[in-house]
Design a protein around this motif. Structure first.
Motif, PDB file in Angstrom:
ATOM      1  N   LEU A  36    -150.872  42.316  20.003  1.00  0.00           N
ATOM      2  CA  LEU A  36    -149.721  42.716  20.819  1.00  0.00           C
ATOM      3  C   LEU A  36    -148.629  41.661  20.804  1.00  0.00           C
ATOM      4  CD1 LEU A  36    -151.683  44.015  23.936  1.00  0.00           C
ATOM      5  CD2 LEU A  36    -150.364  45.424  22.352  1.00  0.00           C
ATOM      6  N   ILE A  37    -149.006  40.403  20.550  1.00  0.00           N
ATOM      7  CA  ILE A  37    -148.031  39.332  20.733  1.00  0.00           C
ATOM      8  C   ILE A  37    -147.788  38.589  19.426  1.00  0.00           C
ATOM      9  CG2 ILE A  37    -148.572  39.023  23.159  1.00  0.00           C
ATOM     10  CD1 ILE A  37    -150.430  36.833  22.493  1.00  0.00           C
ATOM     11  N   LEU A  38    -146.678  37.850  19.416  1.00  0.00           N
ATOM     12  CA  LEU A  38    -146.324  37.118  18.214  1.00  0.00           C
ATOM     13  C   LEU A  38    -147.083  35.794  18.170  1.00  0.00           C
ATOM     14  CD1 LEU A  38    -142.463  37.723  18.272  1.00  0.00           C
ATOM     15  CD2 LEU A  38    -144.178  38.834  16.824  1.00  0.00           C
ATOM     16  N   PRO A  39    -147.477  35.357  16.978  1.00  0.00           N
ATOM     17  CA  PRO A  39    -148.184  34.085  16.866  1.00  0.00           C
ATOM     18  C   PRO A  39    -147.330  32.930  17.389  1.00  0.00           C
ATOM     19  CG  PRO A  39    -148.295  35.297  14.806  1.00  0.00           C
ATOM     20  CD  PRO A  39    -147.330  36.019  15.683  1.00  0.00           C
ATOM     21  N   SER A  40    -147.889  32.167  18.326  1.00  0.00           N
ATOM     22  CA  SER A  40    -147.246  30.938  18.785  1.00  0.00           C
ATOM     23  C   SER A  40    -148.253  30.246  19.672  1.00  0.00           C
ATOM     24  CB  SER A  40    -145.985  31.217  19.587  1.00  0.00           C
ATOM     25  OG  SER A  40    -146.324  31.539  20.923  1.00  0.00           O
ATOM     26  N   ALA A  41    -148.017  28.969  19.941  1.00  0.00           N
ATOM     27  CA  ALA A  41    -148.939  28.238  20.812  1.00  0.00           C
ATOM     28  C   ALA A  41    -148.395  28.157  22.234  1.00  0.00           C
ATOM     29  CB  ALA A  41    -149.191  26.851  20.231  1.00  0.00           C
ATOM     30  N   ASP A  42    -147.309  28.896  22.540  1.00  0.00           N
ATOM     31  CA  ASP A  42    -146.713  28.809  23.873  1.00  0.00           C
ATOM     32  C   ASP A  42    -147.615  29.433  24.923  1.00  0.00           C
ATOM     33  OD1 ASP A  42    -144.611  27.775  22.500  1.00  0.00           O
ATOM     34  OD2 ASP A  42    -143.488  29.673  22.414  1.00  0.00           O
ATOM     35  N   ALA A  43    -147.355  29.020  26.193  1.00  0.00           N
ATOM     36  CA  ALA A  43    -148.205  29.520  27.278  1.00  0.00           C
ATOM     37  C   ALA A  43    -147.834  30.944  27.676  1.00  0.00           C
ATOM     38  CB  ALA A  43    -148.109  28.598  28.488  1.00  0.00           C
ATOM     39  N   VAL A  44    -146.566  31.299  27.475  1.00  0.00           N
ATOM     40  CA  VAL A  44    -146.171  32.663  27.791  1.00  0.00           C
ATOM     41  C   VAL A  44    -146.020  33.428  26.481  1.00  0.00           C
ATOM     42  CG1 VAL A  44    -144.409  34.141  28.797  1.00  0.00           C
ATOM     43  CG2 VAL A  44    -145.041  32.006  29.924  1.00  0.00           C
ATOM     44  N   ALA A  45    -146.675  34.561  26.428  1.00  0.00           N
ATOM     45  CA  ALA A  45    -146.702  35.305  25.180  1.00  0.00           C
ATOM     46  C   ALA A  45    -145.386  36.021  24.937  1.00  0.00           C
ATOM     47  CB  ALA A  45    -147.824  36.321  25.227  1.00  0.00           C
ATOM     48  N   VAL A  46    -144.962  36.061  23.692  1.00  0.00           N
ATOM     49  CA  VAL A  46    -143.811  36.863  23.306  1.00  0.00           C
ATOM     50  C   VAL A  46    -144.366  38.139  22.684  1.00  0.00           C
ATOM     51  CG1 VAL A  46    -141.707  36.947  21.949  1.00  0.00           C
ATOM     52  CG2 VAL A  46    -142.556  34.760  22.829  1.00  0.00           C
ATOM     53  N   LEU A  47    -144.024  39.264  23.285  1.00  0.00           N
ATOM     54  CA  LEU A  47    -144.582  40.520  22.804  1.00  0.00           C
ATOM     55  C   LEU A  47    -144.064  40.846  21.410  1.00  0.00           C
ATOM     56  CD1 LEU A  47    -144.404  42.723  26.001  1.00  0.00           C
ATOM     57  CD2 LEU A  47    -146.422  41.726  24.955  1.00  0.00           C
ATOM     58  N   GLY A  48    -144.967  41.255  20.535  1.00  0.00           N
ATOM     59  CA  GLY A  48    -144.566  41.747  19.221  1.00  0.00           C
ATOM     60  C   GLY A  48    -144.726  43.259  19.241  1.00  0.00           C
ATOM     61  N   LEU A  49    -145.893  43.709  18.756  1.00  0.00           N
ATOM     62  CA  LEU A  49    -146.231  45.127  18.855  1.00  0.00           C
ATOM     63  C   LEU A  49    -146.149  45.612  20.298  1.00  0.00           C
ATOM     64  CD1 LEU A  49    -149.414  46.026  16.773  1.00  0.00           C
ATOM     65  CD2 LEU A  49    -147.112  46.952  16.593  1.00  0.00           C
ATOM     66  N   GLY A  50    -146.496  44.707  21.221  1.00  0.00           N
ATOM     67  CA  GLY A  50    -146.574  45.063  22.626  1.00  0.00           C
ATOM     68  C   GLY A  50    -145.240  45.477  23.213  1.00  0.00           C
ATOM     69  N   ALA A  51    -144.127  45.174  22.523  1.00  0.00           N
ATOM     70  CA  ALA A  51    -142.815  45.526  23.045  1.00  0.00           C
ATOM     71  C   ALA A  51    -142.445  46.977  22.726  1.00  0.00           C
ATOM     72  CB  ALA A  51    -141.764  44.580  22.482  1.00  0.00           C
ATOM     73  N   LEU A  52    -143.244  47.616  21.895  1.00  0.00           N
ATOM     74  CA  LEU A  52    -142.954  49.010  21.550  1.00  0.00           C
ATOM     75  C   LEU A  52    -143.119  49.905  22.775  1.00  0.00           C
ATOM     76  CD1 LEU A  52    -144.923  49.324  18.187  1.00  0.00           C
ATOM     77  CD2 LEU A  52    -142.441  49.234  18.459  1.00  0.00           C
ATOM     78  N   PRO A  53    -142.416  51.024  22.798  1.00  0.00           N
ATOM     79  CA  PRO A  53    -142.688  51.987  23.869  1.00  0.00           C
ATOM     80  C   PRO A  53    -144.130  52.494  23.761  1.00  0.00           C
ATOM     81  CG  PRO A  53    -141.228  52.917  22.200  1.00  0.00           C
ATOM     82  CD  PRO A  53    -141.362  51.463  21.895  1.00  0.00           C
ATOM     83  N   ALA A  54    -144.718  52.845  24.916  1.00  0.00           N
ATOM     84  CA  ALA A  54    -146.129  53.191  24.961  1.00  0.00           C
ATOM     85  C   ALA A  54    -146.505  54.249  23.923  1.00  0.00           C
ATOM     86  CB  ALA A  54    -146.512  53.660  26.358  1.00  0.00           C
ATOM     87  N   GLY A  55    -145.609  55.217  23.707  1.00  0.00           N
ATOM     88  CA  GLY A  55    -145.891  56.300  22.768  1.00  0.00           C
ATOM     89  C   GLY A  55    -146.131  55.815  21.355  1.00  0.00           C
ATOM     90  N   LEU A  56    -145.520  54.676  21.010  1.00  0.00           N
ATOM     91  CA  LEU A  56    -145.742  54.101  19.690  1.00  0.00           C
ATOM     92  C   LEU A  56    -146.808  53.007  19.740  1.00  0.00           C
ATOM     93  CD1 LEU A  56    -142.119  53.735  18.286  1.00  0.00           C
ATOM     94  CD2 LEU A  56    -143.916  55.296  17.523  1.00  0.00           C
ATOM     95  N   LEU A  57    -146.755  52.262  20.853  1.00  0.00           N
ATOM     96  CA  LEU A  57    -147.649  51.117  20.992  1.00  0.00           C
ATOM     97  C   LEU A  57    -149.114  51.539  20.916  1.00  0.00           C
ATOM     98  CD1 LEU A  57    -148.538  48.265  21.833  1.00  0.00           C
ATOM     99  CD2 LEU A  57    -148.072  48.894  24.181  1.00  0.00           C
ATOM    100  N   ILE A  58    -149.455  52.586  21.653  1.00  0.00           N
ATOM    101  CA  ILE A  58    -150.867  52.973  21.731  1.00  0.00           C
ATOM    102  C   ILE A  58    -151.405  53.383  20.364  1.00  0.00           C
ATOM    103  CG2 ILE A  58    -152.510  54.590  22.785  1.00  0.00           C
ATOM    104  CD1 ILE A  58    -150.797  54.403  25.334  1.00  0.00           C
TER     105      ILE A  58
END
Lengths: 302, 239, 354
Positions: A48-70
């Motif tokens: 769901l998230i973009l690769p990084s070592a940060d503490a707060v995740a940056v959504l990758g796939l997870g930013a899609l609308p639910a209809g596409l994300l699921i």
């Protein structure tokens, strides 16, 4: 209060049942106890998230609308599982169940450390569908909206899966293969197709669990699939190794026991809830080694 | 061209040789019995032909195509079907589901429906119990189901391993009657493992006698009847 | 002078008896090489490797003889490590770190050797109790139950803060484990494993592994033999855990969880679960490979550039190697064979008539 416990039990048990199905499907067709299943879940979370070592995740796939994300994340889980089968388990097709199990354990460690290398070891905050956290008044209880969604989704998935197994060609072939793979092959059932199908389904189910875990906890952690996989294993053993209805029933039962323990254990004992759960299960198995829900046709073949 | 050709086929399990250099051919439409005592290699032979058991060496041909080295499902898809030892029906599936498992390799849905009707006509009890769990059938009914299930793949060649095992003599008569009728009706080639040479002689056909992993005699099943007493002494009870 | 062995059976028994001796000599040579030729880091590596030998040989006593994979042996190491900590730490330290310890443990200030023995015995007792339930299950189901057992112990240890310190580490364990101490325990484990394997119970257990049905028909009570092996096995894992604690000086529940389980399993599988020599060789091979990887993770300077593997790549590579071994050499490096002297040496004739 008691209605609250009922909903807790149903939503938790539902997720346990989905995870247990993911284990039992694969065990059914190829006698593999898949210790990588927890990592299928974790990988689906991190997809769901973009690769990084940060503490707060940056959504990758997870930013899609639910209809596409699921569908996207289900496809990801299915694809991952199919790849794992093709590269790890297919070369071991004729190996013993023990060797298969050990290989899956190694694969799980491999995936977990790949996640560590890519995303770092710290848990990340991740905000997926925060609006589902709102409570809904239902009779006397306040139920989080998410819980209702989970219960609904579990119901739909179980019904869909039952329909698929009962009514489709691949479903029939999976059930036949689960009972006697060699005989099914003698009747022209293609081993690769059935096994890939079972892995794809199992991976998609892992992705469902991943979505629910993320929405519930709001974190992504490389270890997050482990606990639920263990409960799923236990459900599979209790359900009578490879029996799908048994796995579902045991998953629901474990969810209910968990919810009850959570509600009625004294507060200082609550951190030990899972320890009680595992201990209870070992006790149950002591008295019914063949599983709680094992029928004559689904007796353990190991 | 023969329907089935077996050439120098050998099977080993570890150091144990179960089948050594067996060769024979079966003509189109023929009925071949394979008889012999326990451990003669009969089931290993069928296993090696169907692809369920890996052959140490030798080859199997059907209609001139080499089967050896193909997967069991690949061989089934070429028109060979198997009724295995112990029947191995899918107990948790319904009778009709059992029959449908083997139809995945067929494209012609209408022909599948026809075959289902044929099978149900031949074995009305299966029709009556088509929605029952196959595990609930009696031994004889399970044998009929196993035969019908193999027929549903629309085979050109069918291997049947000990259809009489564990069944009452009257039921065995019935099973053989139907089998012979179906063979005539569909132009099948049949290879049947049958421990009792007397039974084979009564049904009629060619017979191979095996012992110690080799073929020791090959001839008309009826001609073995003359040696019935002798073979019964060797091979146990007649059915 | 002992009489000349004559029957093939006697000769085989003599040959089998040379296995633990040869393995002990191999480890001795390893320690000598590491302490005489290497630096302090190499000596530490040697000690760590020999602790793993104790753990993995202990693990093998059960898994190798029964053919059942246990995921729970890290839990015995956990109990062993904490037992030794409870018994050996300064009482003042314990009132600070572990206020919930019962009186006699809070006051205890044992020497390290009895503490290590107690660690093993307590682990064995836990194995006897848990095994009585778990080992009634069939192979795969038993494996899953051992995994549940591991998770259960981990959950308890991570949350029982007054007694275990919870997820925070317990510090201040006496760091007494030199390569020689570790060698002593490793050799003890090997001897025990060889004795157990040659005992009637060990033989019966291996017979039941080869052919369950035949073994049951010949009246072998598999459950009892499994339970015995499980208990003996846990003793050495408990000791190994105590040694781990006193090697690093710091323990926390997660050092005895999945990573340790994985490492033990990887060593056993790669060396070959079918023989005691396989277990020992697996530890040596994987430990040396890990050592090389650790140095690579720190970075290797070639000319002006430094290459470093990212952390975690160690596990990735071991896991990959393990899968490759399972596919291409499923019986492991030694493929079930034991290291032993050839027949003509043990018969003392100089030449073999075999």
């Amino acid at each position: 209060m008691s209605l609250q416990i009922l909903f807790d039990a149903l939503s938790l048990g539902g997720i346990y049942a989905i995870a247990a199905l993911g284990i039992a499907l694969i065990f059914g067709v190829m006698k593999l106890v898949n210790f990588a299943h927890g990592q299928f879940i974790a990988c689906s979370v991190f997809a769901l998230i973009l690769p990084s070592a940060d503490a707060v995740a940056v959504l990758g796939l997870g930013a899609l609308p639910a209809g596409l994300l699921i569908p996207a994340i289900l496809l990801f889980g299915a694809g991952l599982a199919v790849l794992a089968e093709a590269f790890v388990f297919r070369p071991l097709r004729n190996a013993s169940p023990v060797a298969l199990m050990v290989a899956s354990f190694a694969l799980g460690i491999l995936l977990q450390n790949l996640l560590l290398v890519t995303y770092g070891g710290r848990p990340k905050a991740i905000s997926l569908w925060p609006e589902l956290g709102q409570p809904v008044r239902l009779l006397s209880a306040e139920i989080p909206l998410l819980q209702l969604f989970v219960i609904g989704a579990v119901g739909v998935i179980l019904a869909g899966l039952a329909l698929m197994l009962k009514r489709t060609r691949i479903g029939l072939e999976m059930r036949a293969a689960a009972e006697d793979f060699g005989m099914a092959r003698l009747l022209g059932v293609r081993a690769n197709r059935v096994i890939s199908g079972a892995f794809a389904l199992s991976g998609a189910l892992a992705a469902v669990v991943a979505l629910v875990l993320v929405a519930q906890t709001g974190v992504a952690d490389v270890r997050m699939g482990g606990q639920i996989m263990l409960v799923a294993f236990i459900a599979t053993v209790m359900g009578g190794m490879g029996s799908l209805p048994g796995a579902v029933a045991a998953g629901l039962a474990l969810g209910a026991v968990s919810a009850l323990l959570q509600a009625f254990l004294p507060p200082e004992a609550r951190p030990f809830r899972d320890a009680f759960l595992y201990g209870l299960v070992i006790l149950v198995l002591l008295f019914r080694p063949q599983g709680l829900f094992a029928s004559a046709s689904a007796k353990p073949r190991v | 061209m023969s329907k089935l050709g077996v050439h120098d086929l050998s099977v080993r399990y570890g150091k144990l040789t179960a089948l050594s250099d067996v060769s024979f051919t079966v003509a189109e439409g023929e009925r071949l019995f394979i008889s012999g005592p326990n451990g003669a290699g009969k089931s290993s032979l069928l296993g090696a032909i169907s692809g369920a058991v890996r052959a140490a060496h030798g080859r199997v041909e059907m209609d001139g195509d080499i089967l050896s080295g193909h997967s069991p499902e690949g061989i089934a898809r070429r028109g060979l079907s198997m009724v295995p030892e112990g029947r191995r029906i899918f107990r948790a599936l319904s009778v009709q589901e059992n029959l449908m498992v083997g139809t995945g390799l067929r494209r012609d849905r209408a022909a599948v429906a026809d075959d289902l009707a044929t099978v149900y006509a031949a074995f009305p009890i299966l029709h009556d119990r088509r929605h029952a769990n196959a595990g609930a059938l009696s031994g004889g009914q399970q044998q009929m189901l196993a035969i019908s299930r193999a027929l549903m793949t629309n085979p050109k060649l069918m291997l049947v391993d000990e259809p009489s095992l564990g069944l009452a003599p009257k039921v065995v008569d019935e099973v053989y009657d139907r089998l012979v009728a179906l063979q005539a009706q569909r132009g099948l080639t049949l290879v049947i493992v049958e421990q009792s040479s007397a039974r084979a002689a009564r049904v009629g056909g060619r017979m191979l006698l095996m012992r110690g992993g080799r073929v020791v005699a090959d001839g008309d099943a009826a001609s073995f009847a003359a040696h019935d007493l002798l073979s019964e002494a060797y091979f146990g009870d007649p059915a | 002078m002992s009489p000349q062995p004559t029957t093939p059976h006697q000769i085989r028994r003599r040959m089998a008896a040379t296995t633990p001796v040869l393995l002990a000599l191999l480890l001795l040579a390893f320690v000598l090489a590491a302490t005489l030729l290497g630096d302090r880091a190499t000596a530490r590596m040697a000690a760590e490797t020999l602790i793993r030998v104790t753990l993995v040989v202990g693990f093998w006593i059960f898994a190798g003889n029964s053919g059942v994979i246990s995921f729970g042996h890290a839990a015995f190491a956990c109990l062993g490590a904490y037992t030794s900590a409870w018994l050996t730490l300064q009482p003042a330290m314990k009132t600070l770190l572990l206020p919930g310890l019962p009186g006699f443990l809070a006051q205890a200030h044992w020497p390290v050797l009895p503490a290590a023995l107690a660690a093993g015995l307590l682990a064995a007792a836990l194995a006897l109790i848990s095994g009585a339930a778990i080992l009634r299950l069939s192979g795969i189901a038993a494996s899953i139950a051992t995994f549940a057992f591991l998770a259960m112990v981990n959950t308890i240890w991570a949350n029982w803060t007054p007694v275990t310190g919870g997820t925070s580490s317990v510090v201040g364990l006496a760091r007494y484990v030199s390569p020689w101490v570790a060698l002593g325990w490793a050799v003890a484990a090997i001897l025990a494993a060889a004795l157990h394997a040659a005992s009637a119970s060990g033989l019966a257990l291996r017979a039941s592994r080869e052919d369950e049905v035949a073994a049951a028909a010949s009246g072998i009570d598999r459950y009892r033999h499994r339970l015995l092996a499980y208990t003996v096995s846990a003793f050495f894992c408990g000791v190994g855990g105590a040694l781990m604690g006193h090697f690093i000086g710091v323990i926390n529940p997660d050092s005895f969880y999945l990573s340790l389980t994985f490492l033990m399993l990887a060593m056993l599988v790669m060396g070959g679960i079918g023989s005691l020599s396989g277990a020992v060789v697996g530890v040596l091979a994987v430990s040396l490979a890990v050592e090389a990887l650790v140095r690579l993770e720190k970075g290797v300077t070639l000319g002006t550039t430094t290459f470093a593997l990212p952390p975690g790549s160690q596990e990735i590579l071991i896991a990959l190697a393990m899968i490759l071994v399972l596919v291409f050499r499923p019986a492991g490096l030694l493929a079930g064979r034991e290291i032993m002297l050839p027949a003509r040496w043990v018969t003392g004739r100089g030449t073999s008539n075999q």
